[in-house]
Motif scaffolding. Structure first.
Motif, short mmCIF file in Angstrom:
data_model
loop_
_atom_site.label_atom_id
_atom_site.label_comp_id
_atom_site.label_asym_id
_atom_site.label_seq_id
_atom_site.Cartn_x
_atom_site.Cartn_y
_atom_site.Cartn_z
N ALA A 70 0.83 -1.20 0.00
CA ALA A 70 0.00 0.00 0.00
C ALA A 70 0.86 1.26 0.00
O ALA A 70 0.57 2.23 -0.70
N GLU A 71 1.94 1.24 0.78
CA GLU A 71 2.84 2.40 0.84
C GLU A 71 3.53 2.62 -0.51
O GLU A 71 3.72 3.77 -0.94
N SER A 72 3.90 1.55 -1.18
CA SER A 72 4.54 1.65 -2.49
C SER A 72 3.58 2.25 -3.51
O SER A 72 3.95 3.10 -4.32
N THR A 73 2.32 1.82 -3.45
CA THR A 73 1.30 2.37 -4.34
C THR A 73 1.06 3.84 -4.05
O THR A 73 0.92 4.67 -4.97
N LEU A 74 1.01 4.19 -2.77
CA LEU A 74 0.82 5.58 -2.37
C LEU A 74 1.94 6.46 -2.92
O LEU A 74 1.70 7.56 -3.44
N ALA A 75 3.17 5.97 -2.87
CA ALA A 75 4.31 6.74 -3.38
C ALA A 75 4.18 6.95 -4.89
O ALA A 75 4.49 8.03 -5.41
N ALA A 76 3.72 5.92 -5.61
CA ALA A 76 3.54 6.05 -7.06
C ALA A 76 2.50 7.11 -7.40
O ALA A 76 2.68 7.92 -8.32
N LEU A 77 1.41 7.14 -6.64
CA LEU A 77 0.34 8.11 -6.91
C LEU A 77 0.79 9.53 -6.56
O LEU A 77 0.47 10.49 -7.28
N HIS A 78 1.54 9.67 -5.48
CA HIS A 78 2.03 11.00 -5.11
C HIS A 78 3.06 11.52 -6.12
O HIS A 78 3.26 12.72 -6.24
N GLU A 79 3.72 10.60 -6.83
CA GLU A 79 4.65 11.03 -7.87
C GLU A 79 3.92 11.75 -9.01
O GLU A 79 4.47 12.61 -9.68
N VAL A 80 2.66 11.36 -9.23
CA VAL A 80 1.91 11.84 -10.39
C VAL A 80 0.93 12.95 -10.02
O VAL A 80 0.80 13.93 -10.78
N PHE A 81 0.28 12.80 -8.88
CA PHE A 81 -0.77 13.76 -8.51
C PHE A 81 -0.33 14.55 -7.28
O PHE A 81 -0.17 13.99 -6.19
#
Length: 573
Positions: A353-364
């Motif tokens: 979940a933390e890895s996914t959160l980091a990916a989303l924060h990279e974009v949005f």
């Protein structure tokens, strides 16, 4: 889905055991022990066969022998000629492999093929069969090297070479790198190991093929615990003397699978320990293999057996939540609430979940702070705003409409098409790789993979969860029919991602009436909140795999079972 448990009781015989369940007695089988001499050690390098020797035996008696030199149509290396005694002159008038191989296959037909280091000998034989377009017979193969590793200790022999084993078992033939003599020596080694293992309760081919020295004799003596389990799909539970569940498993054939714990190559030390503690095995017969898989998951979650490593804590999942507030943000939560928020998951681990959160924060660039902000917040911005990684609503740097547009774009990537995230992260990975910053590129790759897996899982599970009912059927083999396999229609009723009923349409029964009756007796499943299925995520995924398997026919779908055409699944594949 209610069925009565079947408990194995030691020492009782309620029915005559069949030949199939006992296995094939070794004394009734014909073994063809084969050995080859070749021009070298690798068929892939062009090495050829120079001699085939074989001995056919049954019940300890020699039935026949086969021996032929083979013209390899290539020069035999000098060191091979010295080793084997086979020279170019000896094979000059010998038959080619195109004649020798069919003759050997005819000799060996109907036998269990045995070789010392079978991978080598059988590999050569298969290669030349393919070269001649000869269909390879469906031989069962027994490797005396592999068996010797479990039977002969280092104290008895420094290695498991044929010459060493021939001395251990006092073979009447000394191996000399000639095919027939080596095959004769292998026969003596095979019989010696069979005799030794017979005292340990190994009497069938199945037991011999799966023998492992790591299975203790005390463990083997518990074979009777499986005697009264049915030849049917189901779940088995190993219990100790206080009736505590030690281990839960599933199989298409309960009796055969449980017997393997006592007679087959069960080399996991913890399972060996579990079997020694167990005093009985309880079986729950299931109508279909899918029902058995689902029951296994539910029983593991209920009992949390110490010897099961997976599926013990289905409740330990996390979700990614896009909050519903004036200035929405992403957060990691442990459960789904009825708050109309958007959720991604469940994730099996917090790190995913933390890895996914980091990916989303990279974009949005939405806010990452945990504070609740009013419509007109007035506070200083954090360092993320200075790095241009946050729109900074906290200090009035962005208006509500602009922020809401970014949130809508994020929602679209979560729920429908994740193209923005995939394209941007892929571009970053490519740029980093070009700069040879491979470790950073790999970190972005892992984040993207976590996001795509999570989004695909959410979309698939949500689609199934939204369906009040799906009834599906598939023609499957009946495992209880033995060698005379017959097909039957397995029917499953799935409600909101949970298996509510399973059954098999009896022969001669009105199919429509049977399905109607199954639906009427199926478990009632109430709607759940958000994307969380009414069962565990693992159960719903097992059901999805079955629904998507070849041959499944949808009998009826109540509601709408659909996934986004441009969803995360296409990137996941």
């Amino acid at each position: 889905m209610s069925t009565a448990p079947v408990t194995a009781a030691p020492g009782r015989w309620d029915e005559q055991r069949t030949f199939e369940e006992l296995g094939r007695p070794l004394h009734d089988l014909t073994f063809c022990v084969v050995d080859l001499e070749t021009t070298g050690g690798s068929v892939g390098d062009g090495d050829r066969i120079t001699e085939i020797g074989a001995v056919k035996v049954r019940g300890g008696q020699v039935l026949g022998e086969f021996q032929t030199l083979v013209n390899p149509h290539t020069s035999i290396p000098a060191f091979i000629a010295v080793l084997t005694g086979i020279t170019n002159r000896m094979v000059a008038d010998a038959p080619p492999i195109t004649s020798a191989l069919p003759a050997f296959l005819e000799f060996a037909a109907g036998s269990v093929l045995v070789a010392h280091n079978a991978r080598f000998d059988v590999g050569f034989l298969k290669h030349f069969a393919r070269e001649q377009d000869i269909p390879w017979p469906d031989f069962e193969v027994l490797d005396t090297v592999k068996l010797a590793r479990h039977v002969v200790s280092r104290d008895e022999s420094p290695n498991h070479k044929l010459s060493s084993l021939a001395r251990v078992f006092r073979s009447g033939t000394t191996p000399n790198h000639r095919a027939l003599e080596d095959a004769r020596a292998t026969v003596d080694v095979l019989h010696g190991m069979m005799e030794r293992l017979g005292g340990l309760g190994v009497h069938t081919l199945e037991e011999l093929q799966g023998y492992s020295s790591k299975v203790a004799s005390a463990q083997r003596r518990k074979r009777h615990l499986a005697d009264h389990l049915p030849h049917a799909p189901g779940v088995y539970l190993f219990r100790d003397d206080r009736s505590r569940v030690l281990y839960v498993g599933t199989s298409k054939d309960l009796r055969r699978r449980v017997r393997s714990y006592f007679t087959a190559s069960e080399t996991r030390s913890r399972i060996g320990e579990m079997v020694q503690i167990a005093t009985r095995v309880e079986g729950i017969e299931c109508a279909t293999p899918l029902e058995a898989e689902v029951r296994e998951l539910r029983l593991i979650a209920e009992h949390k057996p110490s010897y099961n490593r997976r599926s013990r804590f289905p409740e330990k999942v996390t979700f990614l939540k896009l909050t519903r507030e004036v200035w929405p943000r992403l957060s990691i939560v442990k459960r789904v609430l009825a708050d109309d928020a958007d959720y991604l998951g469940p994730f099996s681990s917090r790190s995913a979940a933390e890895s996914t959160l980091a990916a989303l924060h990279e974009v949005f660039p939405i806010r990452q702070c945990n504070d609740r902000l009013g419509r007109q917040p007035s506070r200083s911005a954090c360092v993320l705003a200075e790095m241009a990684r946050c729109l900074a609503p906290c200090d009035g740097s962005v208006d509500l409409q602009t922020y809401a547009a970014v949130v809508r774009q994020l929602q679209d990537n979560l729920k429908r098409r994740p193209d923005d995230v995939v394209e941007l992260v892929n571009a970053k990975m490519a740029a980093l790789a070009e700069q040879e910053r491979f470790e950073e590129a790999a970190a972005h790759r892992d984040r993207l993979a976590s996001f795509v897996r999570g989004a695909a899982r959410t979309q698939r599970l949500s689609a199934l969860t939204r369906c009040p009912e799906i009834v599906a059927a598939r023609r499957e083999e009946d495992p209880s029919a033995g060698s005379g396999r017959r097909a039957r229609w397995a029917v499953h009723v799935i409600r909101r991602g949970r298996l509510a009923a399973a059954g098999v349409i009896p022969a001669g029964t009105d199919a429509v009436a049977y399905v109607d009756s199954l639906r009427a007796s199926a478990e009632t499943v109430l709607p759940t909140v958000g994307p969380a299925p009414a069962a565990s995520a693992e159960e719903s995924e097992r059901i999805l795999r079955w629904l998507e398997s070849p041959g499944v026919r949808l009998v009826d779908v109540v509601g709408e079972w659909t996934c986004p055409v441009h969803g995360a699944g296409r990137h996941h594949l």
